[in-house]
Design a protein around this motif. Structure first.
Motif, PDB file in Angstrom:
ATOM      1  N   LEU A 263      44.276  43.811  55.804  1.00 30.32           N
ATOM      2  CA  LEU A 263      43.746  44.270  53.665  1.00 30.32           C
ATOM      3  C   LEU A 263      44.801  44.719  52.856  1.00 30.32           C
ATOM      4  O   LEU A 263      45.078  44.750  51.871  1.00 30.32           O
ATOM      5  CB  LEU A 263      43.135  45.170  54.390  1.00 30.32           C
ATOM      6  CG  LEU A 263      42.079  46.219  52.792  1.00 30.32           C
ATOM      7  CD1 LEU A 263      41.306  44.712  52.727  1.00 30.32           C
ATOM      8  CD2 LEU A 263      41.055  46.931  53.866  1.00 30.32           C
ATOM      9  N   LYS A 264      45.852  45.562  53.043  1.00 34.91           N
ATOM     10  CA  LYS A 264      47.207  46.467  52.868  1.00 34.91           C
ATOM     11  C   LYS A 264      47.492  45.717  51.659  1.00 34.91           C
ATOM     12  O   LYS A 264      48.113  45.850  50.593  1.00 34.91           O
ATOM     13  CB  LYS A 264      48.049  47.017  53.594  1.00 34.91           C
ATOM     14  CG  LYS A 264      49.108  48.165  52.421  1.00 34.91           C
ATOM     15  CD  LYS A 264      47.833  49.283  52.102  1.00 34.91           C
ATOM     16  CE  LYS A 264      48.905  50.436  51.210  1.00 34.91           C
ATOM     17  NZ  LYS A 264      48.259  51.312  50.454  1.00 34.91           N
ATOM     18  N   ASP A 265      48.697  44.560  52.876  1.00 38.24           N
ATOM     19  CA  ASP A 265      49.604  44.097  52.041  1.00 38.24           C
ATOM     20  C   ASP A 265      48.697  42.480  50.737  1.00 38.24           C
ATOM     21  O   ASP A 265      49.102  42.059  49.837  1.00 38.24           O
ATOM     22  CB  ASP A 265      50.458  43.438  53.146  1.00 38.24           C
ATOM     23  CG  ASP A 265      51.710  43.667  53.788  1.00 38.24           C
ATOM     24  OD1 ASP A 265      51.862  44.752  53.190  1.00 38.24           O
ATOM     25  OD2 ASP A 265      52.073  43.261  54.428  1.00 38.24           O
ATOM     26  N   PHE A 266      47.082  42.879  51.150  1.00 37.17           N
ATOM     27  CA  PHE A 266      46.260  41.281  50.634  1.00 37.17           C
ATOM     28  C   PHE A 266      45.987  41.952  49.021  1.00 37.17           C
ATOM     29  O   PHE A 266      46.689  41.685  48.152  1.00 37.17           O
ATOM     30  CB  PHE A 266      45.619  40.652  51.072  1.00 37.17           C
ATOM     31  CG  PHE A 266      44.929  39.850  49.913  1.00 37.17           C
ATOM     32  CD1 PHE A 266      44.719  38.477  49.763  1.00 37.17           C
ATOM     33  CD2 PHE A 266      43.897  40.240  49.451  1.00 37.17           C
ATOM     34  CE1 PHE A 266      44.336  37.706  49.027  1.00 37.17           C
ATOM     35  CE2 PHE A 266      42.916  39.094  49.120  1.00 37.17           C
ATOM     36  CZ  PHE A 266      43.179  38.267  48.570  1.00 37.17           C
ATOM     37  N   GLY A 267      46.632  43.550  49.353  1.00 37.80           N
ATOM     38  CA  GLY A 267      46.273  44.532  48.174  1.00 37.80           C
ATOM     39  C   GLY A 267      46.881  44.221  47.247  1.00 37.80           C
ATOM     40  O   GLY A 267      47.152  44.066  46.187  1.00 37.80           O
ATOM     41  N   HIS A 268      48.448  44.195  48.075  1.00 43.91           N
ATOM     42  CA  HIS A 268      49.581  44.339  47.211  1.00 43.91           C
ATOM     43  C   HIS A 268      49.486  42.799  46.247  1.00 43.91           C
ATOM     44  O   HIS A 268      50.089  42.493  44.895  1.00 43.91           O
ATOM     45  CB  HIS A 268      50.875  44.454  48.105  1.00 43.91           C
ATOM     46  CG  HIS A 268      51.138  45.595  48.050  1.00 43.91           C
ATOM     47  ND1 HIS A 268      51.521  46.815  47.264  1.00 43.91           N
ATOM     48  CD2 HIS A 268      51.860  46.446  49.558  1.00 43.91           C
ATOM     49  CE1 HIS A 268      51.706  48.097  47.874  1.00 43.91           C
ATOM     50  NE2 HIS A 268      51.499  47.830  49.407  1.00 43.91           N
ATOM     51  N   PHE A 269      49.749  41.757  47.212  1.00 39.68           N
ATOM     52  CA  PHE A 269      49.328  40.653  46.709  1.00 39.68           C
ATOM     53  C   PHE A 269      47.989  40.514  45.404  1.00 39.68           C
ATOM     54  O   PHE A 269      49.218  39.796  44.503  1.00 39.68           O
ATOM     55  CB  PHE A 269      49.317  39.207  47.967  1.00 39.68           C
ATOM     56  CG  PHE A 269      49.142  37.982  47.397  1.00 39.68           C
ATOM     57  CD1 PHE A 269      50.643  37.222  47.263  1.00 39.68           C
ATOM     58  CD2 PHE A 269      48.132  37.259  47.144  1.00 39.68           C
ATOM     59  CE1 PHE A 269      50.129  35.732  46.932  1.00 39.68           C
ATOM     60  CE2 PHE A 269      47.740  35.748  46.205  1.00 39.68           C
ATOM     61  CZ  PHE A 269      48.425  35.601  46.412  1.00 39.68           C
ATOM     62  N   SER A 270      47.070  40.631  45.552  1.00 42.15           N
ATOM     63  CA  SER A 270      46.217  40.495  44.604  1.00 42.15           C
ATOM     64  C   SER A 270      46.510  41.929  43.285  1.00 42.15           C
ATOM     65  O   SER A 270      46.612  40.856  42.428  1.00 42.15           O
ATOM     66  CB  SER A 270      44.826  41.300  45.090  1.00 42.15           C
ATOM     67  OG  SER A 270      44.723  40.585  46.057  1.00 42.15           O
ATOM     68  N   LEU A 271      47.455  42.340  43.233  1.00 42.44           N
ATOM     69  CA  LEU A 271      48.096  43.568  42.157  1.00 42.44           C
ATOM     70  C   LEU A 271      49.169  42.756  41.476  1.00 42.44           C
ATOM     71  O   LEU A 271      48.791  42.735  40.192  1.00 42.44           O
ATOM     72  CB  LEU A 271      48.534  44.855  42.527  1.00 42.44           C
ATOM     73  CG  LEU A 271      47.054  45.380  43.247  1.00 42.44           C
ATOM     74  CD1 LEU A 271      48.072  47.239  43.478  1.00 42.44           C
ATOM     75  CD2 LEU A 271      46.146  46.107  41.425  1.00 42.44           C
ATOM     76  N   ILE A 272      50.115  41.576  42.288  1.00 37.78           N
ATOM     77  CA  ILE A 272      51.078  41.731  42.270  1.00 37.78           C
ATOM     78  C   ILE A 272      50.436  39.847  41.009  1.00 37.78           C
ATOM     79  O   ILE A 272      50.670  39.384  39.899  1.00 37.78           O
ATOM     80  CB  ILE A 272      51.896  40.505  42.554  1.00 37.78           C
ATOM     81  CG1 ILE A 272      52.783  42.261  43.300  1.00 37.78           C
ATOM     82  CG2 ILE A 272      52.900  40.023  42.760  1.00 37.78           C
ATOM     83  CD1 ILE A 272      53.809  42.322  44.652  1.00 37.78           C
ATOM     84  N   PHE A 273      49.516  39.207  41.614  1.00 30.71           N
ATOM     85  CA  PHE A 273      49.523  38.766  41.190  1.00 30.71           C
ATOM     86  C   PHE A 273      48.539  37.996  39.937  1.00 30.71           C
ATOM     87  O   PHE A 273      48.683  37.530  38.907  1.00 30.71           O
ATOM     88  CB  PHE A 273      48.338  37.177  42.460  1.00 30.71           C
ATOM     89  CG  PHE A 273      48.031  35.651  41.792  1.00 30.71           C
ATOM     90  CD1 PHE A 273      48.830  34.839  41.772  1.00 30.71           C
ATOM     91  CD2 PHE A 273      46.842  35.351  41.513  1.00 30.71           C
ATOM     92  CE1 PHE A 273      48.604  34.091  41.307  1.00 30.71           C
ATOM     93  CE2 PHE A 273      46.180  34.421  40.989  1.00 30.71           C
ATOM     94  CZ  PHE A 273      46.901  33.431  41.185  1.00 30.71           C
ATOM     95  N   GLY A 274      47.582  38.976  39.575  1.00 34.95           N
ATOM     96  CA  GLY A 274      46.719  39.490  39.102  1.00 34.95           C
ATOM     97  C   GLY A 274      47.320  39.930  37.691  1.00 34.95           C
ATOM     98  O   GLY A 274      47.095  39.792  36.796  1.00 34.95           O
TER      99      GLY A 274
END
Length: 458
Positions: free
Chosen positions: A53-64
């Motif tokens: 959940l946490k790292d996917f959140g980082h990925f989401s913010l960077i990709f977004g």
């Protein structure tokens, strides 16, 4: 002597109706996107389950952030190429079409340079506000740089103006197939956030290179480096181009804020983990309502083509049929999500993501408003009333921003999602009314299809 490319008709055969040609293009897109959707569901599941959940959140913010920057810095030049290029193609004016395409390419480069500067400000000056791990700031910045230089807006417009959606399908399949292969390889060799970001960036760059190669192959008479010298003659050759460009760019920037701003707001106001849940729900909602993207790509090109080759009656029929199909498809998608949304989220990301159901439903409603109104903006653009679509986007963004600020505090991600749905509903109503008024004017004064209001200006 320039190399010969595949033979291209000056315009589609008269025996096929506008609607049938659009459906043929949609069929090609559905074939490609259906394949892409299956790939994306698999690699999205790998991402969420391996990163957590946490790292996917980082990925989401960077990709977004990269997606927002692409929309803002990319200038959406494909719309300019389609809007004005279809007439050059119809008239077999390949030099004029080439200058237009090369000018769009130059604008893409300028946008990429500007976007890199904005990316530097975001990640090195405000990265802490987004909750991004300081150790990931350098990686996030360079990922966004790669994404910006992988813009395919100009060659995308060239291929669509040539009515070669079939070829575009094969090129765009590179991204989901490449991401799936990379995700599986990373999963088997030791998953990490950095590896996923590097793979995604490399695949986007490969797609951009392929798109330009295909554009050159399809129309070597137009896509030549020699046209770079006089590319900006396209401004004088296409009356109304500068005004259309400025208006559509402003509309695209507003739409980018509307589409990607809520994810960044969730990361800023709530948490990185909440941003991850929001991102997965948003991705699924967009995937289920993917028909809106497919219809908009086909409808935009076909409606622009109708402006220079068809009468008002057939033009109106195309818009009406497209809107009815899109509205019915949107209703079906909402029902499916209401019944199966929670199970789909849990299947993709695990039980930790099931809570995203309350976010998924309003995001799907928002996506389906976009789907139902997919023909409205092309009508306004093709008839020289792009400024009206800008007004509709402003209304949508303002409504969404007010609703989001009121709801994100007490309701977190769910509040942000309902803010997006509110903005989408307002945008649908305003854009629909403006398109309806425009179509009625066309019916009374058919020449406006051939000579848009923007082109009548001194």
């Amino acid at each position: 002597m320039p190399a010969k490319g595949p033979s291209l008709p000056a315009h589609p055969p008269a025996t096929r109706s506008l609607f049938s040609r659009m459906l043929a293009n949609v069929a090609w897109l559905i074939g490609g996107k259906g394949f892409g959707a299956v790939c994306s569901l698999v690699y999205l599941a790998i991402l969420t389950r391996t990163l957590g959940l946490k790292d996917f959140g980082h990925f989401s913010l960077i990709f977004g952030t990269s997606q927002a920057l692409i929309a803002i810095a990319g200038f959406q030049t494909w719309q300019v190429v389609v809007r004005f290029g279809v007439k050059h193609v119809h008239d077999e004016d390949w030099d004029g079409f080439g200058r237009l395409g090369m000018m769009a390419g130059i604008l893409d480069v300028i946008g990429a340079v500007i976007g890199c500067g904005i990316a530097w400000l975001i990640f090195y000056q405000f990265g802490g506000g987004l909750g991004i791990n300081p150790a990931l700031v350098d990686t996030a910045f360079w990922f966004n740089v790669a994404a910006l230089w992988a813009l395919v807006s100009a060659p995308t417009g060239i291929v669509r103006a040539l009515d070669r959606f079939d070829i575009a399908v094969y090129v765009e399949a590179v991204v989901p197939l490449g991401r799936l292969a990379a995700a599986v390889a990373i999963w088997l060799t030791g998953p990490s956030l950095v590896k996923f970001l590097i793979a995604w960036a490399a695949i986007d760059i490969i797609e951009a290179i392929l798109y330009w190669i295909v554009a050159r192959w399809l129309c070597p008479r137009a896509i030549r480096l020699s046209h770079l010298r006089d590319a900006f003659r396209a401004r004088a050759e296409n009356p109304g181009l500068v005004r259309f460009f400025m208006i559509t760019y402003a509309s695209a920037s507003i739409e980018a804020v509307f589409r990607h701003g809520p994810l960044l707001a969730v990361g800023y106001f709530v948490s990185t983990s909440a941003a991850g849940v929001y991102r997965l729900a948003h991705q699924l909602a967009q995937g289920l309502a993917k028909l809106s993207t497919l219809l908009s790509r086909a409808a935009y090109a076909e409606i622009a083509r109708a402006r220079v080759s068809s009468g008002a009656k057939e033009f109106r029929q195309l818009v009406g049929k497209t809107s009815r199909i899109a509205g019915g498809a949107g209703a079906i998608v909402v029902i499916l999500v209401a019944l199966l949304g929670g199970q789909l989220l849990a299947l993709l990301g695990g039980e930790a993501f099931r809570s995203g159901y309350v976010v998924l439903v309003p995001l799907t409603v928002a996506a389906c408003f976009e789907l139902a109104g997919v023909a409205f903006e092309p009508v306004l653009h093709s008839t020289g009333r792009a400024r009206l679509s800008l007004m509709a986007h402003l209304c949508a963004m303002t409504s969404a921003a007010i609703a989001l600020l009121l709801l994100v505090g007490p309701f977190e991600g769910q509040g942000a999602a309902w803010g997006v749905a509110t903005g989408a509903a307002v945008g649908y109503v305003v854009m629909g009314v403006l398109a309806w008024i425009t179509l009625n004017k066309i019916d009374r004064h058919e020449v406006s299809i051939v000579l848009p209001e923007e082109e009548k200006l001194p």
